[in-house]
Motif scaffolding. Structure first.
Motif, PDB file in Angstrom:
ATOM      1  N   SER A   1      26.183 -27.807  44.757  1.00  0.00           N
ATOM      2  CA  SER A   1      26.771 -28.949  44.064  1.00  0.00           C
ATOM      3  C   SER A   1      25.707 -29.988  43.715  1.00  0.00           C
ATOM      4  N   ARG A   2      25.717 -30.379  42.453  1.00  0.00           N
ATOM      5  CA  ARG A   2      24.846 -31.473  42.006  1.00  0.00           C
ATOM      6  C   ARG A   2      25.713 -32.703  41.891  1.00  0.00           C
ATOM      7  N   PRO A   3      25.140 -33.890  42.010  1.00  0.00           N
ATOM      8  CA  PRO A   3      25.971 -35.094  41.941  1.00  0.00           C
ATOM      9  C   PRO A   3      26.809 -35.123  40.666  1.00  0.00           C
ATOM     10  N   GLU A   4      26.219 -34.712  39.536  1.00  0.00           N
ATOM     11  CA  GLU A   4      26.927 -34.801  38.255  1.00  0.00           C
ATOM     12  C   GLU A   4      28.059 -33.779  38.135  1.00  0.00           C
ATOM     13  N   ASP A   5      28.063 -32.775  39.027  1.00  0.00           N
ATOM     14  CA  ASP A   5      29.151 -31.785  38.969  1.00  0.00           C
ATOM     15  C   ASP A   5      30.492 -32.402  39.354  1.00  0.00           C
ATOM     16  N   ARG A   6      30.431 -33.562  39.994  1.00  0.00           N
ATOM     17  CA  ARG A   6      31.674 -34.169  40.483  1.00  0.00           C
ATOM     18  C   ARG A   6      32.453 -34.858  39.364  1.00  0.00           C
ATOM     19  N   VAL A   7      31.815 -35.057  38.201  1.00  0.00           N
ATOM     20  CA  VAL A   7      32.490 -35.787  37.120  1.00  0.00           C
ATOM     21  C   VAL A   7      32.480 -34.971  35.822  1.00  0.00           C
ATOM     22  N   ALA A   8      33.525 -35.152  35.018  1.00  0.00           N
ATOM     23  CA  ALA A   8      33.602 -34.420  33.745  1.00  0.00           C
ATOM     24  C   ALA A   8      32.993 -35.240  32.609  1.00  0.00           C
ATOM     25  N   ASP A   9      32.994 -36.563  32.768  1.00  0.00           N
ATOM     26  CA  ASP A   9      32.524 -37.453  31.700  1.00  0.00           C
ATOM     27  C   ASP A   9      30.982 -37.462  31.660  1.00  0.00           C
ATOM     28  N   PRO A  10      30.384 -37.071  30.521  1.00  0.00           N
ATOM     29  CA  PRO A  10      28.912 -37.020  30.467  1.00  0.00           C
ATOM     30  C   PRO A  10      28.244 -38.387  30.666  1.00  0.00           C
ATOM     31  N   VAL A  11      28.962 -39.470  30.331  1.00  0.00           N
ATOM     32  CA  VAL A  11      28.384 -40.816  30.548  1.00  0.00           C
ATOM     33  C   VAL A  11      28.170 -41.020  32.050  1.00  0.00           C
ATOM     34  N   GLU A  12      29.211 -40.693  32.818  1.00  0.00           N
ATOM     35  CA  GLU A  12      29.116 -40.834  34.273  1.00  0.00           C
ATOM     36  C   GLU A  12      28.106 -39.849  34.837  1.00  0.00           C
ATOM     37  N   ALA A  13      28.117 -38.632  34.289  1.00  0.00           N
ATOM     38  CA  ALA A  13      27.211 -37.590  34.795  1.00  0.00           C
ATOM     39  C   ALA A  13      25.748 -38.021  34.617  1.00  0.00           C
ATOM     40  N   LEU A  14      25.431 -38.605  33.442  1.00  0.00           N
ATOM     41  CA  LEU A  14      24.055 -39.056  33.211  1.00  0.00           C
ATOM     42  C   LEU A  14      23.691 -40.192  34.160  1.00  0.00           C
ATOM     43  N   LYS A  15      24.675 -41.053  34.439  1.00  0.00           N
ATOM     44  CA  LYS A  15      24.412 -42.143  35.400  1.00  0.00           C
ATOM     45  C   LYS A  15      24.078 -41.571  36.776  1.00  0.00           C
TER      46      LYS A  15
ATOM     47  N   SER B   1      24.877 -25.540  33.088  1.00  0.00           N
ATOM     48  CA  SER B   1      25.885 -26.531  32.734  1.00  0.00           C
ATOM     49  C   SER B   1      27.137 -26.278  33.563  1.00  0.00           C
ATOM     50  N   SER B   2      27.815 -27.376  33.946  1.00  0.00           N
ATOM     51  CA  SER B   2      29.069 -27.198  34.689  1.00  0.00           C
ATOM     52  C   SER B   2      30.160 -26.666  33.753  1.00  0.00           C
ATOM     53  N   ASP B   3      29.895 -26.680  32.441  1.00  0.00           N
ATOM     54  CA  ASP B   3      30.836 -26.142  31.459  1.00  0.00           C
ATOM     55  C   ASP B   3      30.444 -24.700  31.132  1.00  0.00           C
ATOM     56  N   ALA B   4      31.191 -23.758  31.709  1.00  0.00           N
ATOM     57  CA  ALA B   4      30.846 -22.341  31.533  1.00  0.00           C
ATOM     58  C   ALA B   4      31.027 -21.885  30.091  1.00  0.00           C
ATOM     59  N   THR B   5      31.762 -22.691  29.276  1.00  0.00           N
ATOM     60  CA  THR B   5      31.992 -22.272  27.890  1.00  0.00           C
ATOM     61  C   THR B   5      30.821 -22.671  26.974  1.00  0.00           C
ATOM     62  N   TRP B   6      29.911 -23.504  27.477  1.00  0.00           N
ATOM     63  CA  TRP B   6      28.759 -23.906  26.649  1.00  0.00           C
ATOM     64  C   TRP B   6      27.795 -22.729  26.541  1.00  0.00           C
ATOM     65  N   PRO B   7      27.542 -22.247  25.316  1.00  0.00           N
ATOM     66  CA  PRO B   7      26.703 -21.059  25.192  1.00  0.00           C
ATOM     67  C   PRO B   7      25.209 -21.356  25.288  1.00  0.00           C
ATOM     68  N   GLY B   8      24.845 -22.627  25.427  1.00  0.00           N
ATOM     69  CA  GLY B   8      23.435 -23.003  25.356  1.00  0.00           C
ATOM     70  C   GLY B   8      23.161 -23.598  23.989  1.00  0.00           C
ATOM     71  N   ALA B   9      21.935 -24.031  23.796  1.00  0.00           N
ATOM     72  CA  ALA B   9      21.577 -24.678  22.521  1.00  0.00           C
ATOM     73  C   ALA B   9      20.653 -23.760  21.732  1.00  0.00           C
TER      74      ALA B   9
ATOM     75  N   VAL C   1      17.894 -42.014  26.022  1.00  0.00           N
ATOM     76  CA  VAL C   1      18.787 -42.938  25.330  1.00  0.00           C
ATOM     77  C   VAL C   1      19.591 -42.181  24.274  1.00  0.00           C
ATOM     78  N   GLY C   2      20.794 -42.672  24.005  1.00  0.00           N
ATOM     79  CA  GLY C   2      21.561 -42.103  22.897  1.00  0.00           C
ATOM     80  C   GLY C   2      22.953 -41.670  23.291  1.00  0.00           C
ATOM     81  N   ASN C   3      23.503 -40.810  22.453  1.00  0.00           N
ATOM     82  CA  ASN C   3      24.880 -40.359  22.590  1.00  0.00           C
ATOM     83  C   ASN C   3      24.980 -39.272  23.671  1.00  0.00           C
ATOM     84  N   PRO C   4      25.699 -39.520  24.762  1.00  0.00           N
ATOM     85  CA  PRO C   4      25.798 -38.509  25.833  1.00  0.00           C
ATOM     86  C   PRO C   4      26.554 -37.254  25.403  1.00  0.00           C
ATOM     87  N   ARG C   5      27.175 -37.308  24.229  1.00  0.00           N
ATOM     88  CA  ARG C   5      27.872 -36.115  23.710  1.00  0.00           C
ATOM     89  C   ARG C   5      27.200 -35.623  22.420  1.00  0.00           C
TER      90      ARG C   5
END
Ligand code: SF4
Length: 293
Positions: free
Chosen positions: A81-95, A243-251, A121-125
Motif C-alpha cells: 500500500s502506498r499512501p496515495e492508494d487510499r484516495v481516488a481523487d488525484p488531487v489528494e493523491a498528489l498531496k 497505477s491504482s487504476d487497473a484500467t489505465w493502459p499506460g501512456a 504543477v498543473g492539472n492532476p487529471r
C-alpha cells in the motif's frame, strides 16, 4: 502447520520494507510459477508468498514459509500500500505523494544549495504531461517547474498546441536544483524518479512528452541519442509505480528537445513543432489558426 517467524528476521524484513517505502518504492513483483512448477510448497503444504522485492528471484521452501508468515503478520498489506492508494481523487493523491516526499534528503542535491523542492504543477487529471530534467534558478526560487526563460518557451509551445499551461501537468526527473544547472547525476535521478513515476501513475496521462535527453533516458531506461528517440512513439508505464487504476493502459511517450536547448539553438524549433504535431494528432487536438512563435 503455522510457521513462527524469527523475531530478528521479522525486524529485518520490516526494516527492508520501511527502507523501500522511504525511497518512494511501493510496488513489488510477482514471480509467475514456471511450467510444471507447483504453486504449493511440498514441505509446508502452503502456497508460496507470491511477491518478491527482487525480480525473478528463486524462492526455496524456507523462504516460502517465511513469506507466508509475513503475509499472516500483515506485512504484505503494508508492503503493497502506498499512501496515495487510499484516495481516488488525484488531487489528494498528489498531496499525499508530496507529503511522503517531505523535506527530502534522499540524495545529495538536498545539500547543494537548493532553496526548495520543486514538485510539479498543473492539472492532476491532465491527458498530457511534460517531463523535464530538473529545476533551474528561477524554478528553485519560485518552487514551480519551467517558470524561467525556458518555461516561457514551453508555455508558448503549449499555447501553439491550442492548450493552456493549466491544462497539462509539468514535472522534472529531479525535484531539487543541481548546482550551476549541471545535468543531474544518475544516482540523483535514480533516487528521485520513483516519486515522478508515482505522480505519473496518479495522473494517468494519455501522453508523456520527455523534454531533452535526461528526461527521455530516465523515463525509458534507454541510452540512445535524442536523434534516435525523437519522431516515434514509445509505450510507457511508470516503472515501480503501478497505477491504482487497473484500467489505465499506460501512456504513449514522445521525446523532443528541451526548451533550454531551443533557446541556445532556435533552428530546432521546427523539429520540435513536428514532435508536438505528432502528439496533437494522437490526442485529437486541432491547432489554433495562428500558432504562437
Ligand atoms: S532531488 Fe529528489 S531525491 Fe534528491 S533531495 Fe531533492 S527531492 Fe530528494
Amino acid at each position: 502447520m503455522p510457521y513462527s517467524l524469527d523475531p530478528e528476521l521479522r525486524r529485518a524484513l520490516v526494516e527492508r520494507v520501511r527502507y523501500s517505502h522511504e525511497m518512494g518504492i511501493y510496488d513489488f513483483y510477482r514471480r509467475e510459477p514456471r511450467l510444471g512448477e507447483s504453486t504449493e510448497n511440498a514441505s509446508t503444504g502452503v502456497a508460496p508468498f507470491p511477491f518478491s522485492t527482487e525480480l525473478r528471484e528463486e524462492m526455496p521452501a524456507r523462504k516460502s514459509a517465511v513469506a507466508l508468515a509475513i503475509a499472516e503478520d500483515n506485512i504484505l498489506e503494508i508492503a503493497l500500500s502506498r499512501p496515495e492508494d487510499r484516495v481516488a481523487d488525484p488531487v489528494e493523491a498528489l498531496k499525499l505523494i508530496r507529503e511522503d516526499l517531505g523535506d527530502c534528503t534522499r540524495c545529495k542535491l538536498h545539500k547543494q544549495g537548493r532553496k526548495q523542492i520543486v514538485f510539479g504543477v498543473g492539472n492532476p487529471r491532465a491527458e498530457l504531461m511534460f517531463v523535464g530534467e530538473g529545476p533551474g534558478a528561477d524554478e528553485d526560487a519560485q518552487g514551480e517547474p519551467f517558470v524561467g526563460r525556458a518555461g516561457q518557451l514551453l508555455n508558448n509551445m503549449i499555447k501553439a498546441m491550442g492548450l493552456r499551461r493549466e491544462d497539462v501537468y509539468i514535472a522534472n526527473v529531479v525535484k531539487c536544483r543541481p548546482p550551476g544547472n549541471r545535468t543531474p547525476e544518475p544516482d540523483e535521478c535514480e533516487t528521485c524518479s520513483p516519486f515522478l513515476m508515482r505522480q505519473i501513475a496518479t495522473i494517468k496521462p494519455k501522453v508523456v512528452v520527455a523534454l531533452g535527453a535526461t528526461a527521455a533516458k530516465n523515463l525509458l531506461a534507454m541510452n540512445s541519442s535524442l536523434g534516435d528517440l525523437r519522431g516515434r512513439w514509445f509505450d510507457f508505464k511508470p516503472s515501480g509505480a503501478q497505477s491504482s487504476d487497473a484500467t489505465w493502459p499506460g501512456a504513449r511517450l514522445a521525446v523532443t528537445y528541451h526548451p533550454a536547448y531551443l533557446l541556445r539553438d532556435p533552428r530546432q524549433k521546427g523539429e520540435t513543432w513536428k514532435d508536438l504535431q505528432m502528439v496533437m494528432k494522437y490526442l485529437g487536438i486541432e491547432p489554433p489558426k495562428k500558432a504562437a512563435e
